[in-house]
Every structure is written in structure tokens, then in C-alpha cells.
Design an enzyme around this catalytic site. Structure first.
Site, PDB file in Angstrom:
ATOM      1  N   ASP A  44       0.856  -1.200   0.000  1.00 12.40           N
ATOM      2  CA  ASP A  44       0.000   0.000   0.000  1.00 12.40           C
ATOM      3  C   ASP A  44       0.891   1.249   0.000  1.00 12.40           C
ATOM      4  O   ASP A  44       0.663   2.189  -0.778  1.00 12.40           O
ATOM      5  CB  ASP A  44      -0.893   0.044   1.251  1.00 12.40           C
ATOM      6  CG  ASP A  44      -1.851  -1.133   1.398  1.00 12.40           C
ATOM      7  OD1 ASP A  44      -3.064  -0.933   1.383  1.00 12.40           O
ATOM      8  OD2 ASP A  44      -1.374  -2.281   1.545  1.00 12.40           O
ATOM      9  N   GLU A  67      -5.327   7.421   0.195  1.00 12.64           N
ATOM     10  CA  GLU A  67      -5.744   6.788   1.450  1.00 12.64           C
ATOM     11  C   GLU A  67      -4.647   6.817   2.516  1.00 12.64           C
ATOM     12  O   GLU A  67      -4.925   7.032   3.693  1.00 12.64           O
ATOM     13  CB  GLU A  67      -6.157   5.334   1.207  1.00 12.64           C
ATOM     14  CG  GLU A  67      -6.622   4.677   2.508  1.00 12.64           C
ATOM     15  CD  GLU A  67      -6.950   3.202   2.414  1.00 12.64           C
ATOM     16  OE1 GLU A  67      -6.880   2.621   1.316  1.00 12.64           O
ATOM     17  OE2 GLU A  67      -7.278   2.618   3.456  1.00 12.64           O
ATOM     18  N   ASP A 120      -6.413   5.184  -4.295  1.00  6.50           N
ATOM     19  CA  ASP A 120      -6.386   4.078  -3.339  1.00  6.50           C
ATOM     20  C   ASP A 120      -5.274   3.162  -3.824  1.00  6.50           C
ATOM     21  O   ASP A 120      -5.415   2.456  -4.822  1.00  6.50           O
ATOM     22  CB  ASP A 120      -7.736   3.351  -3.323  1.00  6.50           C
ATOM     23  CG  ASP A 120      -7.879   2.461  -2.102  1.00  6.50           C
ATOM     24  OD1 ASP A 120      -6.848   2.070  -1.536  1.00  6.50           O
ATOM     25  OD2 ASP A 120      -9.029   2.155  -1.730  1.00  6.50           O
ATOM     26  N   ILE A 122      -3.877   0.434  -2.690  1.00  3.28           N
ATOM     27  CA  ILE A 122      -4.429  -0.929  -2.750  1.00  3.28           C
ATOM     28  C   ILE A 122      -5.826  -0.849  -2.172  1.00  3.28           C
ATOM     29  O   ILE A 122      -6.010  -0.564  -0.993  1.00  3.28           O
ATOM     30  CB  ILE A 122      -3.610  -1.962  -1.944  1.00  3.28           C
ATOM     31  CG1 ILE A 122      -2.232  -2.183  -2.584  1.00  3.28           C
ATOM     32  CG2 ILE A 122      -4.362  -3.296  -1.882  1.00  3.28           C
ATOM     33  CD1 ILE A 122      -1.486  -3.396  -2.034  1.00  3.28           C
ATOM     34  N   ASP A 123      -6.799  -1.065  -3.019  1.00  2.00           N
ATOM     35  CA  ASP A 123      -8.171  -1.182  -2.542  1.00  2.00           C
ATOM     36  C   ASP A 123      -8.415  -2.671  -2.373  1.00  2.00           C
ATOM     37  O   ASP A 123      -8.081  -3.464  -3.264  1.00  2.00           O
ATOM     38  CB  ASP A 123      -9.135  -0.573  -3.562  1.00  2.00           C
ATOM     39  CG  ASP A 123     -10.573  -0.611  -3.067  1.00  2.00           C
ATOM     40  OD1 ASP A 123     -10.789  -0.416  -1.857  1.00  2.00           O
ATOM     41  OD2 ASP A 123     -11.464  -0.839  -3.898  1.00  2.00           O
ATOM     42  N   THR A 125      -7.292  -4.321   0.639  1.00  2.00           N
ATOM     43  CA  THR A 125      -6.067  -4.837   1.288  1.00  2.00           C
ATOM     44  C   THR A 125      -6.320  -6.222   1.892  1.00  2.00           C
ATOM     45  O   THR A 125      -5.443  -7.086   1.864  1.00  2.00           O
ATOM     46  CB  THR A 125      -5.580  -3.854   2.371  1.00  2.00           C
ATOM     47  OG1 THR A 125      -5.411  -2.572   1.759  1.00  2.00           O
ATOM     48  CG2 THR A 125      -4.254  -4.280   2.968  1.00  2.00           C
ATOM     49  N   ASP A 265     -12.506   4.882  -2.716  1.00  2.00           N
ATOM     50  CA  ASP A 265     -13.060   3.525  -2.855  1.00  2.00           C
ATOM     51  C   ASP A 265     -14.045   3.429  -4.023  1.00  2.00           C
ATOM     52  O   ASP A 265     -14.530   2.325  -4.318  1.00  2.00           O
ATOM     53  CB  ASP A 265     -13.774   3.097  -1.566  1.00  2.00           C
ATOM     54  CG  ASP A 265     -12.795   2.677  -0.470  1.00  2.00           C
ATOM     55  OD1 ASP A 265     -11.706   2.191  -0.806  1.00  2.00           O
ATOM     56  OD2 ASP A 265     -13.131   2.850   0.722  1.00  2.00           O
TER      57      ASP A 265
HETATM   58  N1  LIG Z   1     -17.740  -0.715   7.553  1.00  2.00           N
HETATM   59  C1  LIG Z   1     -17.385  -0.535   6.288  1.00  2.00           C
HETATM   60  N2  LIG Z   1     -18.326  -0.394   5.333  1.00  2.00           N
HETATM   61  C2  LIG Z   1     -17.997  -0.225   4.041  1.00  2.00           C
HETATM   62  N3  LIG Z   1     -16.714  -0.180   3.607  1.00  2.00           N
HETATM   63  C3  LIG Z   1     -15.735  -0.311   4.506  1.00  2.00           C
HETATM   64  C4  LIG Z   1     -15.999  -0.503   5.885  1.00  2.00           C
HETATM   65  N4  LIG Z   1     -14.818  -0.598   6.527  1.00  2.00           N
HETATM   66  C5  LIG Z   1     -13.848  -0.471   5.599  1.00  2.00           C
HETATM   67  N5  LIG Z   1     -14.393  -0.292   4.376  1.00  2.00           N
HETATM   68  C6  LIG Z   1     -13.729  -0.068   3.103  1.00  2.00           C
HETATM   69  O1  LIG Z   1     -13.863  -1.226   2.311  1.00  2.00           O
HETATM   70  C7  LIG Z   1     -12.806  -1.227   1.380  1.00  2.00           C
HETATM   71  C8  LIG Z   1     -12.651  -2.574   0.747  1.00  2.00           C
HETATM   72  O2  LIG Z   1     -13.804  -2.813   0.004  1.00  2.00           O
HETATM   73  P1  LIG Z   1     -14.314  -4.272  -0.361  1.00  2.00           P
HETATM   74  O3  LIG Z   1     -15.005  -4.821   0.825  1.00  2.00           O
HETATM   75  O4  LIG Z   1     -15.246  -3.962  -1.486  1.00  2.00           O
HETATM   76  O5  LIG Z   1     -13.121  -5.061  -0.773  1.00  2.00           O
HETATM   77  C9  LIG Z   1     -11.630  -0.791   2.220  1.00  2.00           C
HETATM   78  O6  LIG Z   1     -10.657  -0.237   1.374  1.00  2.00           O
HETATM   79  P2  LIG Z   1      -9.093  -0.615   1.594  1.00  2.00           P
HETATM   80  O7  LIG Z   1      -8.946  -2.065   1.412  1.00  2.00           O
HETATM   81  O8  LIG Z   1      -8.465   0.227   0.551  1.00  2.00           O
HETATM   82  O9  LIG Z   1      -8.757  -0.147   2.988  1.00  2.00           O
HETATM   83  C10 LIG Z   1     -12.244   0.226   3.191  1.00  2.00           C
HETATM   84  O10 LIG Z   1     -12.039   1.578   2.787  1.00  2.00           O
HETATM   85 MG   LIG Z   2     -10.149   1.095  -0.469  1.00  2.00          MG
HETATM   86 MG   LIG Z   3      -6.583   0.947   0.319  1.00  2.00          MG
HETATM   87 MG   LIG Z   4      -7.238   0.601   3.868  1.00  2.00          MG
END
Ligand SMILES: Nc1ncnc2c1ncn2[C@@H]1O[C@H](COP(=O)(O)O)[C@@H](OP(=O)(O)O)[C@H]1O
Ligand SMILES: [Mg+2]
Ligand SMILES: [Mg+2]
Ligand SMILES: [Mg+2]
Length: 320
Positions: A44, A67, A120, A122-123, A125, A265
Site C-alpha cells: 500500500d 488513502e 487508493d 491498494i483497494d 487490502t 473507494d
Molecule cells: N464498515 C465498512 N463499510 C464499508 N466499507 C468499509 C468498511 N470498513 C472499511 N471499508 C472499506 O472497504 C474497502 C474494501 O472494500 P471491499 O469490501 O469492497 O473489498 C476498504 O478499502 P481498503 O482495502 O483500501 O482499505 C475500506 O475503505
Molecule cells: Mg479502499
Molecule cells: Mg486501500
Molecule cells: Mg485501507
């Protein structure tokens, strides 16, 4: 062609960052816990450094709303981690020092303004750590409208056996997918109503990132009877844009009722789907607000569709 330089720089930067991520992933990444208890990895940080370096060089006046930040990484107890991040960055940028790396990462601490990038690195993670899907997501926003979006999904399986997709969209010019390993860009088109096999819906793998029982109920209410397809990250937007699903639902988790979605996101994914003919809104049918700040305070939930079923989904949400 408009935004030609923005598109070129964004593609090159996201592709380089995706390479860095794949390198880290091959070495079995370890998670570091952030203040909010969510995970972050050297990938990341490295990906944010690489992309911010490229954006700062090409568009020095553009803020980047990313991020991650380097605050923790600068602490003496994180020296070993910073050395690792620098090592991965050096594979792409051989002269990079640890100071350069933290400075580039913090170039991503910009504010939303009339023209900015959102990143982002890494979206997904959690998906990355599970060796599942993840995305490097970069978008240019002008006057609240996403103009360019690039989504690199290095773990995406492609028809024909290759792995790794790069989704690219420029406002008004359509969306394309090109294999990350290179090749001809293919124009993206969302699924048509008669394509029964692909009339599925996607949602997060992480149950806490949505409301899976309500998401399933809404999908059923609009006639999607097959089980959901669970995928991490904005790869879900790539799947809808490619016509491999008709709907992506992300409804507020009952566990986190006050959660607000981050711009990074959704910005890149949203333009890819819209330029492939689909629609994106919040759960009340309101457009996503990319003009105010890094959190979309006035939007709740996310609905992404092929367009034809969008109003029906919003109506079903209003009734449930
Ligand atoms: N309670 C929540 N509701 C919705 N999204 C959330 C969450 N907590 C974290 N996230 C977000 O969900 C993203 C991942 O999405 P997904 O579930 O679609 O893979 C995370 O991005 P990062 O991985 O960049 O931190 C984070 O920003
Ligand atoms: Mg993300
Ligand atoms: Mg991320
Ligand atoms: Mg994150």
C-alpha cells in the site's frame, strides 16, 4: 482526445504500482495494523509512493487525495518497514531514498478541490492479504465530476487464461480493458437484460463492509435469483463494466451504521462503469458526491448497475 496526458500518466503510474504490489504479494505480505484497526502493507505504501511520484512530476499543481500517509512510517520503530517499502520502490525507481518515499507518500495528503486526483494504492487490502482480488485505483476529479479513472486489477482472471486487467475510462470516451501484460484495449459494455448467465450480482467478501442479507433480498426483488458473486475491492466495478454482473450492492453494515464511504473507494470504479453504459448512485438514487471531502458525508450505500435495472433497485430499496 481530451485528457490524453492525464490518461497516459495515470495508466503508466497504476501499471508500475501494480507491478510493485505483485512483487510484494509474491513475497508473502504481512499486515501492519492502522489506528482504525484496518490492515496496511508495504505494498500500500509503495504503490502510493510510486503513483504520487509520477503525479507530482507530471502535474505538480494537482493535489492528490490518497488513502495512506507516512506519519506512522516515519516513526523510529517503523524503520525496518520503511526500508522494505524503499526496497520495493527502488525496483521501479532505483535512486529512491527512504526520505523520498515518505515525501512521495505524503504528497497524497492533498485536499479535495476544483481539480484533484484521488488514489487508493491498494483497494481491498484484505483481499490482497488473502491472495484474492485487489485493485490499484486512481481517478482525476474536476468540479466534482470524475473525468479519468484507471483501475489495475492484477489478480483478475481474463477470458483466455491470462491474469491481470487494467480498466480505463475517460469521460465521454467510453471504457476499455487491456490485459496488464499488454495487448489490444477492448471496449467495455455492461450486460444486456437478455444475457441470463451474466445477470448476477456482486458484493464484498468482507461481511462487515456491507449488509449481505439485505443485499441478497434486494437482488432477489429485482429478479436476480442466482447466488451472489463475492469479490474484494473495486474489481467489482470492473466486473459490472465488463458485463459479467448486472449489479453491485454495498449497503450500510448494521454493525457500522455511521460509516461513510471514501471517495477513493469509488471514483475510479464509478467512471469505468458509467462509461461502459452503466449507472452508479447511492442507495437513495443520489449521485455520489466527489466535491466535498474525502468521505462522502451525504451519501449512504452504493448501487452500481447495468443501468436498465437501476430505478427498479432504488425502488426496491425504498420499500425495504
Ligand atoms: N464498515 C465498512 N463499510 C464499508 N466499507 C468499509 C468498511 N470498513 C472499511 N471499508 C472499506 O472497504 C474497502 C474494501 O472494500 P471491499 O469490501 O469492497 O473489498 C476498504 O478499502 P481498503 O482495502 O483500501 O482499505 C475500506 O475503505
Ligand atoms: Mg479502499
Ligand atoms: Mg486501500
Ligand atoms: Mg485501507
Amino acid at each position: 482526445m481530451t485528457y490524453a496526458k492525464e490518461k497516459e500518466v495515470a495508466i503508466a503510474a497504476a501499471t508500475a504500482a501494480a507491478k510493485l504490489c505483485e512483487q510484494v504479494r509474491a513475497d508473502i505480505p504481512q499486515a501492519i495494523e492502522k489506528k482504525d484497526k484496518s490492515p496496511v502493507t508495504v505494498a500500500d505504501f509503495g504503490a502510493q509512493a510510486i503513483i504520487c511520484q509520477a503525479l507530482a512530476a507530471a502535474f505538480p499543481d494537482d493535489p492528490v487525495v490518497g488513502e495512506e500517509d507516512a506519519k506512522e512510517l516515519r516513526k523510529p520503530e517503523m524503520a525496518e518497514t520503511l526500508t522494505k517499502v524503499t526496497h520495493y520502490v527502488q525496483a521501479l525507481s532505483p535512486d529512491a531514498t527512504p526520505e523520498d518515499v515518505t515525501r512521495w507518500i505524503d504528497h497524497g495528503n492533498g485536499q479535495v478541490s476544483s481539480r484533484y486526483w484521488t488514489l487508493d494504492p491498494i483497494d481491498g487490502t484484505k483481499g490482497f492479504l488473502r491472495q484474492d482480488q485487489y485493485a490499484v485505483a486512481l481517478a482525476l476529479v474536476e468540479n466534482g465530476e470524475v473525468k479519468v479513472g484507471v483501475l489495475a486489477c492484477p489478480a483478475m482472471p481474463l477470458d483466455g487464461g491470462q491474469t491481470g486487467a487494467l480498466y480505463v475510462a475517460v469521460r465521454g470516451e467510453g471504457a476499455t480493458m487491456v490485459p496488464l501484460s499488454g495487448g489490444e484495449p477492448q471496449r467495455l459494455q455492461v450486460v444486456m437484460a437478455d444475457d441470463v448467465a451474466n445477470f448476477r450480482f456482486v458484493e464484498s467478501v468482507e461481511a462487515a463492509h456491507g449488509d449481505q442479507s439485505k443485499q441478497n433480498a434486494i437482488a432477489q426483488a429485482v429478479g436476480i435469483t442466482t447466488e451472489s458473486f463475492r469479490v474484494d475491492s473495486q474489481a467489482k466495478y470492473g466486473i459490472v463494466a465488463s458485463g459479467k454482473a448486472a449489479l453491485y450492492l454495498r449497503l450500510p453494515s448494521p454493525k457500522y451504521p455511521d460509516y461513510r464511504e471514501n471517495i477513493w473507494d469509488h471514483a475510479a470504479g464509478a467512471i469505468v462503469v458509467e462509461e461502459a453504459g452503466g449507472r452508479v448512485s447511492d442507495m437513495y438514487g443520489q449521485p455520489l458526491n466527489f466535491a466535498e471531502g474525502s468521505k462522502m458525508m451525504n451519501n449512504r450505500g452504493i448501487v452500481v448497475s447495468n443501468g436498465t435495472i437501476h430505478d427498479q433497485v432504488i425502488a426496491a430499496l425504498a420499500e425495504n
